[in-house]
Design a protein around this motif. Sequence first.
Motif, PDB file in Angstrom:
ATOM      1  N   ARG A  46       0.843  -1.191   0.000  1.00 22.42           N
ATOM      2  CA  ARG A  46       0.000   0.000   0.000  1.00 22.42           C
ATOM      3  C   ARG A  46       0.881   1.244   0.000  1.00 22.42           C
ATOM      4  O   ARG A  46       2.042   1.207   0.362  1.00 22.42           O
ATOM      5  CB  ARG A  46      -0.921  -0.012   1.219  1.00 22.42           C
ATOM      6  CG  ARG A  46      -1.829  -1.235   1.242  1.00 22.42           C
ATOM      7  CD  ARG A  46      -2.966  -1.105   2.215  1.00 22.42           C
ATOM      8  NE  ARG A  46      -3.816  -2.275   2.205  1.00 22.42           N
ATOM      9  CZ  ARG A  46      -5.040  -2.330   2.739  1.00 22.42           C
ATOM     10  NH1 ARG A  46      -5.524  -1.242   3.349  1.00 22.42           N
ATOM     11  NH2 ARG A  46      -5.751  -3.428   2.690  1.00 22.42           N
TER      12      ARG A  46
ATOM     13  N   SER B 266      -1.793   3.850   3.060  1.00 23.64           N
ATOM     14  CA  SER B 266      -3.161   4.054   2.590  1.00 23.64           C
ATOM     15  C   SER B 266      -4.052   2.891   3.009  1.00 23.64           C
ATOM     16  O   SER B 266      -3.609   1.738   3.085  1.00 23.64           O
ATOM     17  CB  SER B 266      -3.147   4.182   1.062  1.00 23.64           C
ATOM     18  OG  SER B 266      -4.458   4.112   0.554  1.00 23.64           O
ATOM     19  N   ARG B 267      -5.315   3.186   3.258  1.00 29.32           N
ATOM     20  CA  ARG B 267      -6.273   2.128   3.594  1.00 29.32           C
ATOM     21  C   ARG B 267      -6.816   1.451   2.348  1.00 29.32           C
ATOM     22  O   ARG B 267      -7.462   0.410   2.440  1.00 29.32           O
ATOM     23  CB  ARG B 267      -7.430   2.712   4.407  1.00 29.32           C
ATOM     24  CG  ARG B 267      -7.006   3.230   5.779  1.00 29.32           C
ATOM     25  CD  ARG B 267      -8.202   3.670   6.595  1.00 29.32           C
ATOM     26  NE  ARG B 267      -7.812   4.134   7.915  1.00 29.32           N
ATOM     27  CZ  ARG B 267      -8.671   4.509   8.863  1.00 29.32           C
ATOM     28  NH1 ARG B 267      -9.987   4.494   8.616  1.00 29.32           N
ATOM     29  NH2 ARG B 267      -8.232   4.913  10.042  1.00 29.32           N
ATOM     30  N   THR B 268      -6.544   2.047   1.199  1.00 27.75           N
ATOM     31  CA  THR B 268      -7.066   1.498  -0.046  1.00 27.75           C
ATOM     32  C   THR B 268      -6.183   0.340  -0.511  1.00 27.75           C
ATOM     33  O   THR B 268      -4.974   0.492  -0.683  1.00 27.75           O
ATOM     34  CB  THR B 268      -7.092   2.576  -1.147  1.00 27.75           C
ATOM     35  OG1 THR B 268      -7.848   3.688  -0.681  1.00 27.75           O
ATOM     36  CG2 THR B 268      -7.695   2.027  -2.428  1.00 27.75           C
ATOM     37  N   ALA B 269      -6.799  -0.807  -0.697  1.00 28.21           N
ATOM     38  CA  ALA B 269      -6.055  -1.979  -1.148  1.00 28.21           C
ATOM     39  C   ALA B 269      -5.675  -1.797  -2.615  1.00 28.21           C
ATOM     40  O   ALA B 269      -6.442  -1.239  -3.407  1.00 28.21           O
ATOM     41  CB  ALA B 269      -6.897  -3.237  -0.978  1.00 28.21           C
TER      42      ALA B 269
END
Length: 499
Positions: A153, A166-169
């Motif tokens: 990430r 980031s929390r976005t995969a």
Amino acid sequence: MANPAERRGLPTFATNPVDRVLDRVEFEELAVEAAVGEHNSTARPPRWHSSLSLWIDHAARTYLRAAAQLSEVDGQRLLPVRHQWAVQHPVRPPQDQDVREIRAIGRGYESEDGELREIRLLRTYSVDPEHRPFSPPDLAEIAATAFVLADGRTLIGPWQVPFVVSRTAPAVRRVRIVEVGLYDGTHHVVLDEPTATVRDLYSQHARGPLSESLDGSDLLPGYDCVRCHLRSTCPALPQHAGLLGVHDPTAPARTWSITTGRYYRNCPCQAHFRELRLPYPAHREYGVEARRGNAVHQWLEDQHKRPSRRSCRPAEVPPGSSWWSEWTLFGDDARRGDQMIGDHADECPLATMTSSDTIMTEHPIVVYDPEANVIVHAKIDTVYTERGRTVVRETKTTGRVHEGDLLRRYPQIALHLVLAAGGHFGDIVRVELERLTPAGALVTRFNPRDDWLVAEAREVVHDLAAPWHADLSMLPEPGRACDTCEVSMWCPENRKKND
């Protein structure tokens, strides 16, 4: 005494300033000339960075030419990314730090849809498989890097532990790793695989070695010691206070060897450029005598490693001219090498060894001098025992029988004597210098218990190391050494002379 800004030390990686210039070009659309000039003017202190300007300018332009050829993959445009990627996973059972992190370092790129990630590893040299001077990265390193690209990430915010990501995969489907040679613009695709294959490669080749490196307790002194904050207390790193005869423990941590001292004696800039491993044409490094010395050295090392431990014999020379031609040696130059190898048999250390004695070739030595804050490196040609007592030997090829002061001619011997006097080799009986000369093999023996001899040796080491240690600018000093300098193509003084 250097000012505080200078005492931060010299650059230790030749690619770091290139990376900074490329950031300005790729992300802020600055011209190469402007980016290099800005880098030189803002570096602290600026003067030693200006000595690197030719290299930085060449490397940046060469990279950008290669990047133009790598800008698209199967019709997908690749865009440079500022951020880095990292993989985080919890430690079980929980420990003091319950998150482990793997980060990939290189110049990152990705497709507009985020499904393709590429990292480019900058090499100072050519990456053409037929001409590269160093081995390619091993599979474990490549698999770990690829895994970070596949599942990592985006790092967010300033550097801290643990990383903030980031929390976005990621939505990555394909990963590429490319080496780029900054010397000639060559590029080599090391890996180009879908993410499923990358994860399998990581499980098979990298997970185990990474876990061992994180969980292991083995200590192995080497070239990384200079960057380790535990060097002053490490139980595996031998210390020898005052080894270099310099008292400046607050100096920047650096590494030194006899070779470094010799390069510095020729020219400070040459020493620094060689330490950075700046590239140069292969034919510039070794003349006939040096090539023959290296060839003889290699042959004797291989002979001394034989399982039979049989001593060398006069007739055991390389099998014909083809072996010598690999070292670009022919005719009389090769025959001279045969003579040196044959002469060595008269003084081969294996001839006097008992079955319980041992022999080691190319034995590495790493010692920390806290008085100078320097890691000293050496590689001893032969370390063997004689009835259980240690003997240290250096073997040299030379065209002269009489060479004056042997300690100053061969300062490795001086360094070994100082180390021996400090107890580094344990129960040592002597230090030997074997010279393979036109008159045969001549062995000079030095007693490390002779105080006057050790005092002379300390003076030789100090005279070679102290000027280097005090110099944190490494500016060029034009002179006779310029004519044979391997890295002169990057030297601003050489450029002025040829303009």
